[in-house]
Motif scaffolding. Sequence first.
Motif, PDB file in Angstrom:
ATOM      1  N   GLU A   9       0.867  -1.184   0.000  1.00 46.14           N
ATOM      2  CA  GLU A   9       0.000   0.000   0.000  1.00 46.14           C
ATOM      3  C   GLU A   9       0.899   1.228   0.000  1.00 46.14           C
ATOM      4  O   GLU A   9       1.967   1.209   0.602  1.00 46.14           O
ATOM      5  CB  GLU A   9      -0.891  -0.037   1.270  1.00 46.14           C
ATOM      6  CG  GLU A   9      -1.703   1.207   1.517  1.00 46.14           C
ATOM      7  CD  GLU A   9      -2.630   1.549   0.371  1.00 46.14           C
ATOM      8  OE1 GLU A   9      -2.300   2.490  -0.382  1.00 46.14           O
ATOM      9  OE2 GLU A   9      -3.668   0.880   0.223  1.00 46.14           O
ATOM     10  N   ASP A  10       0.474   2.278  -0.702  1.00 43.78           N
ATOM     11  CA  ASP A  10       1.310   3.475  -0.791  1.00 43.78           C
ATOM     12  C   ASP A  10       0.833   4.627   0.085  1.00 43.78           C
ATOM     13  O   ASP A  10       1.552   5.592   0.265  1.00 43.78           O
ATOM     14  CB  ASP A  10       1.398   3.946  -2.249  1.00 43.78           C
ATOM     15  CG  ASP A  10       0.025   4.240  -2.827  1.00 43.78           C
ATOM     16  OD1 ASP A  10      -0.881   3.404  -2.618  1.00 43.78           O
ATOM     17  OD2 ASP A  10      -0.152   5.281  -3.469  1.00 43.78           O
ATOM     18  N   GLU A  11      -0.385   4.544   0.628  1.00 39.88           N
ATOM     19  CA  GLU A  11      -0.870   5.674   1.432  1.00 39.88           C
ATOM     20  C   GLU A  11      -0.545   5.447   2.908  1.00 39.88           C
ATOM     21  O   GLU A  11      -1.071   4.511   3.510  1.00 39.88           O
ATOM     22  CB  GLU A  11      -2.373   5.828   1.276  1.00 39.88           C
ATOM     23  CG  GLU A  11      -2.790   6.285  -0.104  1.00 39.88           C
ATOM     24  CD  GLU A  11      -4.146   5.732  -0.489  1.00 39.88           C
ATOM     25  OE1 GLU A  11      -5.145   6.265   0.018  1.00 39.88           O
ATOM     26  OE2 GLU A  11      -4.191   4.743  -1.251  1.00 39.88           O
ATOM     27  N   ASP A  53      -2.959  -3.633  -2.339  1.00 39.50           N
ATOM     28  CA  ASP A  53      -3.871  -2.580  -2.800  1.00 39.50           C
ATOM     29  C   ASP A  53      -3.888  -2.536  -4.330  1.00 39.50           C
ATOM     30  O   ASP A  53      -2.886  -2.774  -4.995  1.00 39.50           O
ATOM     31  CB  ASP A  53      -3.439  -1.220  -2.238  1.00 39.50           C
ATOM     32  CG  ASP A  53      -4.488  -0.166  -2.517  1.00 39.50           C
ATOM     33  OD1 ASP A  53      -5.686  -0.497  -2.497  1.00 39.50           O
ATOM     34  OD2 ASP A  53      -4.120   0.999  -2.781  1.00 39.50           O
ATOM     35  N   MET A  55      -4.570   0.222  -6.189  1.00 38.51           N
ATOM     36  CA  MET A  55      -3.980   1.459  -6.689  1.00 38.51           C
ATOM     37  C   MET A  55      -2.585   1.638  -6.102  1.00 38.51           C
ATOM     38  O   MET A  55      -2.441   1.941  -4.919  1.00 38.51           O
ATOM     39  CB  MET A  55      -4.840   2.655  -6.267  1.00 38.51           C
ATOM     40  CG  MET A  55      -6.270   2.600  -6.791  1.00 38.51           C
ATOM     41  SD  MET A  55      -6.339   2.861  -8.566  1.00 38.51           S
ATOM     42  CE  MET A  55      -5.926   4.609  -8.625  1.00 38.51           C
ATOM     43  N   LYS A 105     -12.802  -1.232  -0.012  1.00 37.47           N
ATOM     44  CA  LYS A 105     -12.544  -0.061   0.828  1.00 37.47           C
ATOM     45  C   LYS A 105     -13.774   0.846   0.845  1.00 37.47           C
ATOM     46  O   LYS A 105     -14.396   0.997  -0.203  1.00 37.47           O
ATOM     47  CB  LYS A 105     -11.361   0.740   0.266  1.00 37.47           C
ATOM     48  CG  LYS A 105     -10.028   0.029   0.379  1.00 37.47           C
ATOM     49  CD  LYS A 105      -8.904   1.043   0.320  1.00 37.47           C
ATOM     50  CE  LYS A 105      -8.173   0.975  -0.993  1.00 37.47           C
ATOM     51  NZ  LYS A 105      -6.992   1.848  -1.051  1.00 37.47           N
TER      52      LYS A 105
HETATM   53 CA    CA Z   1      -3.065   2.882  -2.729  1.00 41.78          CA
END
Ligand code: CA
Length: 228
Positions: A9-11, A53, A55, A105
Amino acid sequence: MSPTILIVEDEPPLIEVLRYNLESAGFATLVATDGEDALLLAAEETPNLIVLDWMLPKLSGIDVCRRLREAKATKTVPIIMLTARGEEGDKISGLDAGADDYVVKPFSPSELIARVRAVLRRSDPKFGEEKLDYADITVDLVAHKVTRAGQPVHLGPTEYRLLQTLMERPTRVFSREQLLDLVWGRDIYVEERTVDVHVRRLRKALNETGGADLIRTIRRGGYSIDIG
Ligand code: CA
């Protein structure tokens, strides 16, 4: 040994939510913040499960999923994809690409943990933690039934999740805020007093069998389940 979950996940806020909840449920975690990193870490560490994730920067979640399935080292590692609400197509392509399950989500922590457990159980029975035992209490995680000294204890869904959370880490003190996050989920606004109400109900139901009170109230601290 606790199963290791690779979080992709990037967030940062979502990474924190995932990490906090998975670790509270007794899992070890690894984090990759982009698709390339995920492929490297997965090959190096062979985690027991990957939460991926959709995205992501560089490589999309779906490409990562495909590549994980192609690589020898990660071919059989279970994958749960996180998809956005309403993206019905995503779910299907995710499963086509080899994901084992998906979670939409925003999700509640208890929902995610339940999915992780279910997928782990299917992938390897040794992770099939089907029961939680502490003192004379048994929580059957498959049948969602609770017994105390062999007698059935009838709980509402919230009391059940509350007990499950406490039983996952006996003697650990959970603050009201932590219990709100773990049982009700972070996105829902519930007053801390609500926790007290449900703990009271849980305590009453557990003590109906005549056993000692095992729920400890820590003044200003929170609650734990503890023989004492
Ligand atoms: Ca993401």
